[in-house]
Design a protein around this motif. Structure first.
Motif, PDB file in Angstrom:
ATOM      1  N   PHE A  55       0.933  -1.097   0.006  1.00  0.00           N
ATOM      2  CA  PHE A  55       0.086  -0.058  -0.079  1.00  0.00           C
ATOM      3  C   PHE A  55       1.012   1.132  -0.231  1.00  0.00           C
ATOM      4  O   PHE A  55       1.619   1.335   0.935  1.00  0.00           O
ATOM      5  N   ILE A  56       0.900   1.936  -0.980  1.00  0.00           N
ATOM      6  CA  ILE A  56       1.780   3.142  -1.205  1.00  0.00           C
ATOM      7  C   ILE A  56       1.207   4.383  -1.330  1.00  0.00           C
ATOM      8  O   ILE A  56       0.032   4.663  -1.918  1.00  0.00           O
ATOM      9  N   ARG A  57       1.608   5.437  -0.638  1.00  0.00           N
ATOM     10  CA  ARG A  57       0.676   6.926  -0.257  1.00  0.00           C
ATOM     11  C   ARG A  57       1.228   7.385  -1.523  1.00  0.00           C
ATOM     12  O   ARG A  57       2.674   7.412  -1.804  1.00  0.00           O
ATOM     13  N   VAL A  58       0.567   8.294  -2.151  1.00  0.00           N
ATOM     14  CA  VAL A  58       0.931   9.007  -3.357  1.00  0.00           C
ATOM     15  C   VAL A  58       0.435  10.610  -3.091  1.00  0.00           C
ATOM     16  O   VAL A  58      -0.595  10.722  -2.509  1.00  0.00           O
ATOM     17  N   ASN A  59       1.482  11.225  -3.378  1.00  0.00           N
ATOM     18  CA  ASN A  59       0.814  13.068  -3.600  1.00  0.00           C
ATOM     19  C   ASN A  59       1.149  13.446  -4.850  1.00  0.00           C
ATOM     20  O   ASN A  59       2.022  13.171  -5.515  1.00  0.00           O
TER      21      ASN A  59
END
Length: 148
Positions: A55-59
């Protein structure tokens, strides 16, 4: 070189906010990226309770942030191209926590929604392709009529 390309599905709808001092838009979302496992290994891991996705957080910033927030929704598949960003912060108890996320340069929507009017979905009828439209096109043309 710090360059990453990920393909995954949104875990929840993007969160859009604007930076107070500049008014610049930023959207945050998390994507689930499947690990490269065989079907048998994936089933084995699932039985044992071992994760089969990361699960990768993206901005994402600016106009792409606004577009992502408007047209993306939970479950939609996207490709994200950008750079890995790391950071750290101290908790109230003095513990140091480390963060890893992707700052996106480009977000590509990999599927279109079939539910028009739904918030967070995008469907452009002008982009639809029907292979039947072109299947007999060359049969009706004479060599002298081809423009090139």
């Amino acid at each position: 070189m710090n360059h990453v390309v990920l393909i995954g599905r949104l875990v929840r709808d993007p969160e859009l906010r604007h930076i107070a001092s500049t008014g610049r838009a930023v959207a945050n979302f998390t994507i689930a990226v499947d690990r490269n496992l065989s079907r048998d290994k994936k089933a084995e891991y699932q039985q044992k309770g071992i994760p089969t996705a990361d699960f990768i957080r993206v901005n994402v910033w600016g106009r792409q942030a606004e577009t992502s927030a408007q047209y993306l929704a939970k479950g939609r598949m996207v490709a994200v191209e950008g750079a890995i960003t790391t950071g750290s912060f101290k908790t109230n108890t003095g513990e140091t926590r480390y963060t890893t996320e992707v700052t996106a340069n480009h977000v590509e929507f990999l599927e279109r929604s079939d539910s028009p009017g739904r918030s967070g979905s995008y469907s452009d009828p002008s982009m639809e392709y029907d292979p039947g439209d072109f299947s007999n096109a060359s049969a009706d043309l004479d060599d002298d009529e081809v423009p090139f």
